[in-house]
Scaffold this motif. Structure first.
Motif, PDB file in Angstrom:
ATOM      1  N   ASP A  27     -54.192  16.145  31.191  1.00 16.96           N
ATOM      2  CA  ASP A  27     -55.025  16.342  29.998  1.00 16.96           C
ATOM      3  C   ASP A  27     -56.504  16.241  30.380  1.00 16.96           C
ATOM      4  O   ASP A  27     -57.062  15.155  30.447  1.00 16.96           O
ATOM      5  N   SER A  28     -57.135  17.382  30.580  1.00 14.02           N
ATOM      6  CA  SER A  28     -58.547  17.393  31.005  1.00 14.02           C
ATOM      7  C   SER A  28     -59.523  17.127  29.865  1.00 14.02           C
ATOM      8  O   SER A  28     -60.726  17.056  30.092  1.00 14.02           O
ATOM      9  N   SER A  29     -59.013  16.953  28.648  1.00 14.57           N
ATOM     10  CA  SER A  29     -59.911  16.682  27.520  1.00 14.57           C
ATOM     11  C   SER A  29     -60.282  15.203  27.420  1.00 14.57           C
ATOM     12  O   SER A  29     -61.196  14.843  26.671  1.00 14.57           O
ATOM     13  N   ALA A  31     -61.958  11.659  28.339  1.00 14.60           N
ATOM     14  CA  ALA A  31     -63.311  11.390  28.841  1.00 14.60           C
ATOM     15  C   ALA A  31     -63.352  10.424  30.021  1.00 14.60           C
ATOM     16  O   ALA A  31     -64.018  10.689  31.025  1.00 14.60           O
ATOM     17  N   TRP A  34     -63.314  11.305  33.770  1.00 15.20           N
ATOM     18  CA  TRP A  34     -64.522  11.962  34.288  1.00 15.20           C
ATOM     19  C   TRP A  34     -65.554  10.934  34.733  1.00 15.20           C
ATOM     20  O   TRP A  34     -66.265  11.144  35.718  1.00 15.20           O
ATOM     21  N   ARG A  56     -69.905  15.512  32.089  1.00 10.65           N
ATOM     22  CA  ARG A  56     -68.651  15.780  31.356  1.00 10.65           C
ATOM     23  C   ARG A  56     -68.211  14.548  30.581  1.00 10.65           C
ATOM     24  O   ARG A  56     -67.770  14.642  29.439  1.00 10.65           O
ATOM     25  N   PHE A  57     -68.304  13.386  31.216  1.00  9.68           N
ATOM     26  CA  PHE A  57     -67.940  12.147  30.527  1.00  9.68           C
ATOM     27  C   PHE A  57     -68.797  11.954  29.282  1.00  9.68           C
ATOM     28  O   PHE A  57     -68.280  11.705  28.195  1.00  9.68           O
ATOM     29  N   ASP A  59     -70.511  14.144  27.567  1.00 11.37           N
ATOM     30  CA  ASP A  59     -70.241  15.185  26.571  1.00 11.37           C
ATOM     31  C   ASP A  59     -68.956  14.917  25.789  1.00 11.37           C
ATOM     32  O   ASP A  59     -68.872  15.237  24.606  1.00 11.37           O
ATOM     33  N   LYS A  60     -67.970  14.338  26.447  1.00 14.83           N
ATOM     34  CA  LYS A  60     -66.666  14.128  25.812  1.00 14.83           C
ATOM     35  C   LYS A  60     -66.566  12.809  25.052  1.00 14.83           C
ATOM     36  O   LYS A  60     -65.677  12.651  24.212  1.00 14.83           O
ATOM     37  N   ALA A  61     -67.434  11.861  25.348  1.00  8.55           N
ATOM     38  CA  ALA A  61     -67.294  10.517  24.762  1.00  8.55           C
ATOM     39  C   ALA A  61     -68.637   9.900  24.411  1.00  8.55           C
ATOM     40  O   ALA A  61     -68.985   8.839  24.915  1.00  8.55           O
ATOM     41  N   SER A  62     -69.369  10.545  23.549  1.00 13.46           N
ATOM     42  CA  SER A  62     -70.731  10.084  23.248  1.00 13.46           C
ATOM     43  C   SER A  62     -70.789   8.663  22.691  1.00 13.46           C
ATOM     44  O   SER A  62     -71.820   8.007  22.784  1.00 13.46           O
TER      45      SER A  62
END
Length: 88
Positions: A27-29, A31, A34, A56-57, A59-62
């Motif tokens: 699962d690359s979605s 966070a 990354w 990426r981290f 962006d995915k987990a602000s």
């Protein structure tokens, strides 16, 4: 994912990165893997790759509690690599 976090907290980045790779293959979605990959590449002095993974981290987990630390490291690496900070 729990094993990855456990090894990360113990400071075993090599093993944590292995679990991060396995997790992202499923699962690359997510966070957190990354962040682990960013830390691992940073430790190997692969600055450009570390920058990509930290971004990426973020962006995915602000809202993740590690975002401020990752953002600071990302900015430091960007300055090191490109000579100027990120524009926010």
């Amino acid at each position: 994912m729990e094993q990855m976090a456990l090894y990360y907290r113990r400071g075993d980045i090599v093993t944590a990165e292995r679990f991060a790779n396995q997790t992202l293959a499923m699962d690359s979605s997510l966070a957190f893997p990354w962040l682990i990959k960013g830390i691992a590449e940073d430790a190997k002095q692969n600055v450009e790759i570390a920058i990509q993974y930290y971004q990426r981290f973020i962006d995915k987990a602000s809202n993740h509690p590690d975002v401020p630390r990752a953002r600071k490291r990302l900015n430091d690496l960007t300055i090191q690599s490109r000579g100027e900070p990120l524009t926010q």
